[in-house]
Design a protein around this motif. Structure first.
Motif, PDB file in Angstrom:
ATOM      1  N   TYR A 158     -26.376 -25.993  34.812  1.00 62.72           N
ATOM      2  CA  TYR A 158     -25.140 -25.236  33.711  1.00 62.72           C
ATOM      3  C   TYR A 158     -25.535 -25.629  32.749  1.00 62.72           C
ATOM      4  CZ  TYR A 158     -21.047 -24.446  31.134  1.00 62.72           C
ATOM      5  OH  TYR A 158     -19.917 -23.842  30.492  1.00 62.72           O
ATOM      6  N   SER A 159     -25.791 -26.551  32.338  1.00 60.56           N
ATOM      7  CA  SER A 159     -26.656 -26.647  30.422  1.00 60.56           C
ATOM      8  C   SER A 159     -28.089 -25.599  31.022  1.00 60.56           C
ATOM      9  CB  SER A 159     -26.751 -28.351  30.582  1.00 60.56           C
ATOM     10  OG  SER A 159     -26.129 -29.068  30.574  1.00 60.56           O
ATOM     11  N   ALA A 160     -29.513 -25.895  31.732  1.00 60.88           N
ATOM     12  CA  ALA A 160     -29.626 -24.784  31.058  1.00 60.88           C
ATOM     13  C   ALA A 160     -29.874 -23.734  31.652  1.00 60.88           C
ATOM     14  CB  ALA A 160     -30.826 -25.047  32.955  1.00 60.88           C
ATOM     15  N   SER A 161     -28.738 -23.306  31.842  1.00 62.47           N
ATOM     16  CA  SER A 161     -27.676 -21.447  31.500  1.00 62.47           C
ATOM     17  C   SER A 161     -27.444 -21.848  30.232  1.00 62.47           C
ATOM     18  CB  SER A 161     -26.784 -21.018  32.801  1.00 62.47           C
ATOM     19  OG  SER A 161     -26.027 -22.367  32.196  1.00 62.47           O
ATOM     20  N   LYS A 162     -26.628 -22.610  29.942  1.00 67.14           N
ATOM     21  CA  LYS A 162     -26.145 -21.918  28.303  1.00 67.14           C
ATOM     22  C   LYS A 162     -27.204 -22.670  27.488  1.00 67.14           C
ATOM     23  CE  LYS A 162     -21.939 -21.668  29.771  1.00 67.14           C
ATOM     24  NZ  LYS A 162     -21.281 -20.112  29.101  1.00 67.14           N
ATOM     25  N   PHE A 163     -27.842 -23.389  27.568  1.00 64.49           N
ATOM     26  CA  PHE A 163     -29.093 -23.620  26.486  1.00 64.49           C
ATOM     27  C   PHE A 163     -29.530 -22.855  26.313  1.00 64.49           C
ATOM     28  CE2 PHE A 163     -28.293 -28.427  26.269  1.00 64.49           C
ATOM     29  CZ  PHE A 163     -28.943 -28.509  25.195  1.00 64.49           C
ATOM     30  N   GLY A 164     -30.186 -21.522  26.849  1.00 63.01           N
ATOM     31  CA  GLY A 164     -30.864 -20.150  27.182  1.00 63.01           C
ATOM     32  C   GLY A 164     -29.937 -19.719  26.687  1.00 63.01           C
ATOM     33  N   LEU A 165     -28.911 -19.468  26.265  1.00 58.83           N
ATOM     34  CA  LEU A 165     -27.677 -18.408  25.554  1.00 58.83           C
ATOM     35  C   LEU A 165     -28.584 -18.723  24.300  1.00 58.83           C
ATOM     36  CD1 LEU A 165     -24.980 -18.210  26.773  1.00 58.83           C
ATOM     37  CD2 LEU A 165     -26.203 -16.494  27.414  1.00 58.83           C
ATOM     38  N   ARG A 166     -28.457 -19.703  23.616  1.00 57.77           N
ATOM     39  CA  ARG A 166     -29.108 -19.844  22.337  1.00 57.77           C
ATOM     40  C   ARG A 166     -30.442 -19.616  21.780  1.00 57.77           C
ATOM     41  NH1 ARG A 166     -28.494 -25.794  18.690  1.00 57.77           N
ATOM     42  NH2 ARG A 166     -30.540 -25.090  17.026  1.00 57.77           N
ATOM     43  N   GLY A 167     -31.788 -19.274  22.627  1.00 59.39           N
ATOM     44  CA  GLY A 167     -32.977 -19.191  22.925  1.00 59.39           C
ATOM     45  C   GLY A 167     -32.797 -17.871  22.352  1.00 59.39           C
ATOM     46  N   LEU A 168     -31.967 -17.088  23.428  1.00 61.65           N
ATOM     47  CA  LEU A 168     -31.130 -15.590  23.618  1.00 61.65           C
ATOM     48  C   LEU A 168     -30.050 -14.741  21.906  1.00 61.65           C
ATOM     49  CD1 LEU A 168     -30.589 -12.766  24.366  1.00 61.65           C
ATOM     50  CD2 LEU A 168     -29.005 -13.559  26.051  1.00 61.65           C
ATOM     51  N   ALA A 169     -29.524 -16.016  21.732  1.00 60.16           N
ATOM     52  CA  ALA A 169     -28.963 -15.644  20.541  1.00 60.16           C
ATOM     53  C   ALA A 169     -29.652 -15.806  19.582  1.00 60.16           C
ATOM     54  CB  ALA A 169     -28.101 -16.566  20.558  1.00 60.16           C
ATOM     55  N   GLU A 170     -31.171 -16.579  19.157  1.00 59.27           N
ATOM     56  CA  GLU A 170     -31.171 -16.753  17.909  1.00 59.27           C
ATOM     57  C   GLU A 170     -33.022 -15.950  18.217  1.00 59.27           C
ATOM     58  OE1 GLU A 170     -33.568 -20.778  17.574  1.00 59.27           O
ATOM     59  OE2 GLU A 170     -31.541 -21.871  17.062  1.00 59.27           O
ATOM     60  N   ALA A 171     -33.318 -15.333  19.079  1.00 54.97           N
ATOM     61  CA  ALA A 171     -34.614 -14.114  18.943  1.00 54.97           C
ATOM     62  C   ALA A 171     -33.299 -12.771  18.677  1.00 54.97           C
ATOM     63  CB  ALA A 171     -34.954 -14.271  20.274  1.00 54.97           C
ATOM     64  N   LEU A 172     -32.594 -12.584  20.028  1.00 61.10           N
ATOM     65  CA  LEU A 172     -31.808 -11.520  19.544  1.00 61.10           C
ATOM     66  C   LEU A 172     -31.198 -10.950  18.289  1.00 61.10           C
ATOM     67  CD1 LEU A 172     -30.507  -8.723  20.489  1.00 61.10           C
ATOM     68  CD2 LEU A 172     -28.227  -9.921  21.310  1.00 61.10           C
ATOM     69  N   GLN A 173     -30.552 -12.142  17.314  1.00 60.07           N
ATOM     70  CA  GLN A 173     -30.688 -12.109  16.104  1.00 60.07           C
ATOM     71  C   GLN A 173     -31.355 -11.410  15.450  1.00 60.07           C
ATOM     72  OE1 GLN A 173     -27.231 -12.195  14.331  1.00 60.07           O
ATOM     73  NE2 GLN A 173     -28.321 -10.489  13.614  1.00 60.07           N
ATOM     74  N   GLN A 174     -33.104 -11.592  15.445  1.00 61.77           N
ATOM     75  CA  GLN A 174     -33.723 -11.127  14.343  1.00 61.77           C
ATOM     76  C   GLN A 174     -34.215 -10.090  14.457  1.00 61.77           C
ATOM     77  OE1 GLN A 174     -37.252 -13.974  14.322  1.00 61.77           O
ATOM     78  NE2 GLN A 174     -36.064 -15.683  14.418  1.00 61.77           N
ATOM     79  N   GLU A 175     -33.672  -9.849  16.171  1.00 57.55           N
ATOM     80  CA  GLU A 175     -33.950  -8.373  16.576  1.00 57.55           C
ATOM     81  C   GLU A 175     -33.305  -7.178  16.382  1.00 57.55           C
ATOM     82  OE1 GLU A 175     -35.225  -8.554  20.842  1.00 57.55           O
ATOM     83  OE2 GLU A 175     -36.513  -9.895  20.682  1.00 57.55           O
ATOM     84  N   VAL A 176     -32.019  -7.436  15.763  1.00 54.12           N
ATOM     85  CA  VAL A 176     -30.876  -6.903  15.358  1.00 54.12           C
ATOM     86  C   VAL A 176     -30.566  -6.105  14.709  1.00 54.12           C
ATOM     87  CG1 VAL A 176     -30.239  -6.270  18.507  1.00 54.12           C
ATOM     88  CG2 VAL A 176     -29.231  -8.223  16.558  1.00 54.12           C
ATOM     89  N   ILE A 177     -30.658  -7.237  13.080  1.00 50.83           N
ATOM     90  CA  ILE A 177     -30.051  -7.672  12.264  1.00 50.83           C
ATOM     91  C   ILE A 177     -29.711  -6.267  11.426  1.00 50.83           C
ATOM     92  CG2 ILE A 177     -31.990  -8.399  10.927  1.00 50.83           C
ATOM     93  CD1 ILE A 177     -28.152  -9.802  10.103  1.00 50.83           C
ATOM     94  N   ALA A 178     -30.919  -5.626  11.724  1.00 52.91           N
ATOM     95  CA  ALA A 178     -31.257  -4.506  11.053  1.00 52.91           C
ATOM     96  C   ALA A 178     -30.819  -3.215  11.208  1.00 52.91           C
ATOM     97  CB  ALA A 178     -32.727  -4.009  10.973  1.00 52.91           C
TER      98      ALA A 178
END
Length: 324
Positions: free
Chosen positions: A187-207
């Motif tokens: 469960y933690s592995a799946s939820k920790f993965g969301l943080r990596g997704l969120a951090e990188a995605l924010q840079q991709e979509v902020i523009a």
């Protein structure tokens, strides 16, 4: 008192103000307000628990709400429940988040989305050695891969919208996505993965004026919690007891507050707030005041974290000593 002493005291008094000004200049992304009234909100896992509470509150605030889940019968029941409590009809759509083509078809059918809340999730607490691989794969597939499917399906229309107002993508993580706990390996592995997704995605979509939020609820009083507790290892219950449970409506209220303010981290209680500060790392921070809190309390939070680890590992040692 000498003039030099007065000058030194004045400088000491000014330093926090200078530091706050510095933080205000550098924090990124910039602060933002995300309206939800009259906008389209899609909530996955919306037929029960936190998802249903999120849908109720969004509908009550005037959003046009669509809820997505696998079970059509439960979706119909949720729709009737929301109509009863708010007097408002929501749209429903059935899809398995693990199936990208089904998700894409569902997302395309509901039209452009202004706020996507990826709330779907499954949780089975058990030691890795004892857990079936199917359960591990299900948690990774639904909690993490399902979120990739949803975001990938929704992004094209979110980016091509004619209304250039800020929009949001929010991920329902967990306090187990902030710190690993005994029995939460998959469960933690799946939820920790969301943080990596969120951090990188924010840079991709902020523009494109798209803003990402990561929500960290503790144990929440939902229909699934009682079932989860039946299998939860005793040590997991002992360690996780340091953070109390919340009601789904309370989590939904905290979540919407964070989403509307564009917050990247959205803690739901005091423990979640402390974990957010302690694990801030290189995550984006919109509030220069929160950045100030993170900086000045970093050392103290590390000490607090070490104290928690001392307590948890002590519980583990005592448990194994008693059961030898």
């Amino acid at each position: 008192m000498a003039v030099s002493d007065l000058s030194f005291l004045a400088l000491c008094a000014l330093l926090p103000i200078i530091f706050l000004i510095f933080l205000k200049l550098i924090v990124r992304p910039r602060p933002v307000k995300i309206p939800i009234k009259s906008r389209h909100v899609l909530i996955t896992g919306g037929s029960s628990g936190i998802g249903l509470a999120l849908a109720n509150q969004a509908a009550a605030e005037g959003a046009r709400v669509t809820i997505l889940a696998r079970n059509l019968e439960k979706l119909e029941e949720a729709k009737a429940s929301i109509r009863l409590s708010t007097g408002i009809d929501v749209a429903i759509v059935s899809a398995d988040v693990c199936d990208f083509e089904a998700v894409k078809e569902a997302v395309d059918s509901v039209g452009p989305i202004d706020v996507l809340v990826c709330n779907q999730g499954v949780f089975v607490a058990q030691e890795l050695e004892n857990q079936e691989m199917k359960e591990i794969r299900d948690m990774i597939e639904i909690n993490l891969i399902g979120t990739f499917n949803l975001v990938k399906a929704a992004l094209p229309s979110m980016k091509s919208r004619t209304d250039r107002k800020p929009v949001s993508i929010a991920f329902m993580s967990s306090q187990a996505g902030q710190v690993g706990i005994y029995g939460y390996t998959a469960y933690s592995a799946s939820k920790f993965g969301l943080r990596g997704l969120a951090e990188a995605l924010q840079q991709e979509v902020i523009a494109d004026n798209i803003h990402v939020s990561l929500i960290f609820p503790p144990d929440t009083d939902t229909p699934g919690l009682a079932e989860e507790n039946k299998r939860k290892p005793r040590l997991t219950s002992i360690i996780a007891a340091s953070s109390g449970a919340m009601k789904a409506d309370e989590v939904a209220k905290k979540a919407w507050s964070g989403i509307k303010s564009g917050s990247f981290f959205v803690p739901c209680n005091l423990e979640g707030f402390m974990l957010s500060v302690a694990t801030a790392g290189l995550s984006p921070q919109r509030s220069y005041l929160m950045a100030f809190v993170e900086v000045i309390s970093a050392g103290l939070m590390r000490v607090a974290g070490l104290c928690f680890q001392w307590s948890w590992y002590g519980s583990i040692e005592n448990f194994h000593a008693q059961h030898k």
